[in-house]
Design a protein around this motif. Structure first.
Motif, short mmCIF file in Angstrom:
data_model
loop_
_atom_site.label_atom_id
_atom_site.label_comp_id
_atom_site.label_asym_id
_atom_site.label_seq_id
_atom_site.Cartn_x
_atom_site.Cartn_y
_atom_site.Cartn_z
N THR B 77 40.23 56.30 34.07
CA THR B 77 41.48 56.58 33.36
C THR B 77 42.65 56.32 34.29
O THR B 77 42.63 56.71 35.46
CB THR B 77 41.50 58.04 32.90
N ALA B 78 43.65 55.66 33.76
CA ALA B 78 44.91 55.44 34.51
C ALA B 78 44.64 54.86 35.90
O ALA B 78 44.84 55.52 36.92
CB ALA B 78 45.69 56.73 34.60
N THR B 79 44.21 53.60 35.92
CA THR B 79 43.82 52.97 37.17
C THR B 79 44.95 52.98 38.21
O THR B 79 46.14 52.93 37.86
CB THR B 79 43.39 51.51 36.94
N GLN B 80 44.51 53.04 39.46
CA GLN B 80 45.44 52.98 40.59
C GLN B 80 44.99 51.84 41.51
O GLN B 80 43.85 51.38 41.42
CB GLN B 80 45.44 54.31 41.36
N THR B 81 45.86 51.43 42.41
CA THR B 81 45.51 50.31 43.30
C THR B 81 44.29 50.62 44.15
O THR B 81 43.54 49.74 44.53
CB THR B 81 46.70 49.94 44.20
N THR B 82 44.08 51.89 44.43
CA THR B 82 42.91 52.28 45.22
C THR B 82 41.60 52.09 44.47
O THR B 82 40.52 52.16 45.07
CB THR B 82 43.02 53.75 45.65
N ASP B 83 41.66 51.85 43.17
CA ASP B 83 40.45 51.64 42.37
C ASP B 83 39.95 50.20 42.45
O ASP B 83 38.84 49.91 41.98
CB ASP B 83 40.70 51.98 40.90
N VAL B 84 40.74 49.31 43.03
CA VAL B 84 40.37 47.90 43.09
C VAL B 84 39.04 47.73 43.81
O VAL B 84 38.78 48.36 44.84
CB VAL B 84 41.48 47.10 43.78
N GLY B 85 38.19 46.88 43.26
CA GLY B 85 36.89 46.61 43.85
C GLY B 85 35.92 46.18 42.77
O GLY B 85 36.31 45.95 41.62
N THR B 86 34.66 46.09 43.13
CA THR B 86 33.61 45.75 42.18
C THR B 86 32.70 46.95 42.01
O THR B 86 32.27 47.56 42.99
CB THR B 86 32.81 44.53 42.66
N TYR B 87 32.43 47.27 40.76
CA TYR B 87 31.60 48.42 40.42
C TYR B 87 30.23 47.93 39.97
O TYR B 87 30.12 47.09 39.06
CB TYR B 87 32.27 49.25 39.33
N PHE B 88 29.20 48.45 40.61
CA PHE B 88 27.82 48.04 40.32
C PHE B 88 27.03 49.23 39.77
O PHE B 88 27.17 50.36 40.26
CB PHE B 88 27.10 47.58 41.60
N CYS B 89 26.16 48.93 38.82
CA CYS B 89 25.15 49.90 38.45
C CYS B 89 23.85 49.50 39.12
O CYS B 89 23.59 48.32 39.34
CB CYS B 89 24.98 49.98 36.94
N ARG B 90 23.04 50.49 39.47
CA ARG B 90 21.71 50.25 40.03
C ARG B 90 20.73 51.04 39.19
O ARG B 90 20.75 52.26 39.19
CB ARG B 90 21.64 50.69 41.48
N ALA B 91 19.92 50.32 38.46
CA ALA B 91 19.00 50.95 37.51
C ALA B 91 17.62 51.09 38.13
O ALA B 91 17.22 50.30 38.99
CB ALA B 91 18.92 50.09 36.25
N SER B 92 16.90 52.10 37.68
CA SER B 92 15.55 52.35 38.21
C SER B 92 14.59 52.64 37.09
O SER B 92 14.87 53.46 36.21
CB SER B 92 15.56 53.55 39.15
N ASN B 93 13.46 51.94 37.03
CA ASN B 93 12.28 52.49 36.42
C ASN B 93 11.15 52.23 37.41
O ASN B 93 10.94 53.00 38.33
CB ASN B 93 12.01 52.00 35.00
N TYR B 94 10.42 51.16 37.29
CA TYR B 94 9.41 50.89 38.32
C TYR B 94 9.98 49.98 39.40
O TYR B 94 9.33 49.72 40.41
CB TYR B 94 8.16 50.25 37.70
N GLN B 95 11.19 49.48 39.17
CA GLN B 95 11.88 48.65 40.16
C GLN B 95 13.32 49.12 40.31
O GLN B 95 13.84 49.82 39.45
CB GLN B 95 11.90 47.18 39.71
N LEU B 96 13.94 48.69 41.39
CA LEU B 96 15.38 48.91 41.55
C LEU B 96 16.08 47.62 41.18
O LEU B 96 15.85 46.59 41.81
CB LEU B 96 15.70 49.29 43.00
#
Lengths: 115, 108
Positions: B77-96
């Motif tokens: 919500t209400a992005t700021q300059t400090t939020d800049v970057g790349t956001y990754f999800c890392r999912a798990s079941n039998y593998q990462l």
């Protein structure tokens, strides 16, 4: 608490040469991961160690890549011979244990350029 | 093999606007973690979701795990300059499995 250490930070080699990267995980962390991150992509797991044993190396190109963690602490990743497509950042991470519920702590990475 | 789709690849926003990234899996996940990678930096853990329908908040960040445990979202919500970057999800079941990331870009 010291973080994950990696060296070198940068490496430039020509194709067909060999290169090695070193990683020292957070003290006491049993699990160590090596990732390859190509520019603009997510990290790709190359190999996961639990202490000095391999948990998962299914995506490691074993014809040219090798990794070891002989004493269950620090680790080396080697590429021999390197190809142009190996240009990437190689990230080392560690976690307290091998379960997927554990947070991973990453080192600063080694940026490899293959010419 | 198992894959995780993360969309969008990029999102350009004006400072103060909201940002959302989604991760979708074809298989049920045991848990999902979110990481942030600043430009030139390394991934840093943000949060983990484990339970079906779980919602967690960290200040302006809201993380959700779907009821079927096959998808997740991160909303800022209400992005700021400090939020800049790349956001990754890392999912798990039998593998990462890591998503390809969503790059948050603040328009000048």
């Amino acid at each position: 608490e010291a973080g994950v250490a990696q060296s070198p930070r940068y490496k430039i080699i020509e194709k067909r040469q060999s290169v090695a990267f070193w990683c020292n995980p957070i003290s006491g962390h049993a699990t160590l991961y090596w990732y390859q991150q190509i520019l603009g992509q997510g990290p790709k797991l190359l190999i996961q160690f639990q202490n000095n044993g391999v948990v998962d190396d299914s995506q490691l190109p074993k014809d040219r890549f090798s990794a070891e963690r002989l004493k269950g602490v620090d680790s080396t990743l080697k590429i021999q011979p390197a190809k142009l497509e190996d240009s990437a950042v190689y990230l080392c991470a560690s976690s307290a244990d091998s379960g997927s519920y554990n947070e991973q702590f990453f080192g600063p990475g080694t940026r490899l350029t293959v010419l | 093999g198992q894959q995780v789709m993360q969309i969008p690849q990029y999102q350009h926003v004006q400072e103060g606007e909201d940002f959302t990234t989604y991760c979708n899996s074809s298989t049920t996940l045991s848990n999902i973690q979110w990481y942030k990678q600043r430009p030139g930096g390394h991934p840093v853990f943000l949060i983990q979701l484990v339970k079906s329908g779980e919602v967690k908040k960290q200040k302006r960040l809201t993380f959700q795990f779907g009821e079927a445990k096959k998808n997740s979202s991160l909303h800022i919500t209400a992005t700021q300059t400090t939020d800049v970057g790349t956001y990754f999800c890392r999912a798990s079941n039998y593998q990462l499995i890591w998503g390809a990331g969503t790059k948050l870009i603040i328009k000048p």
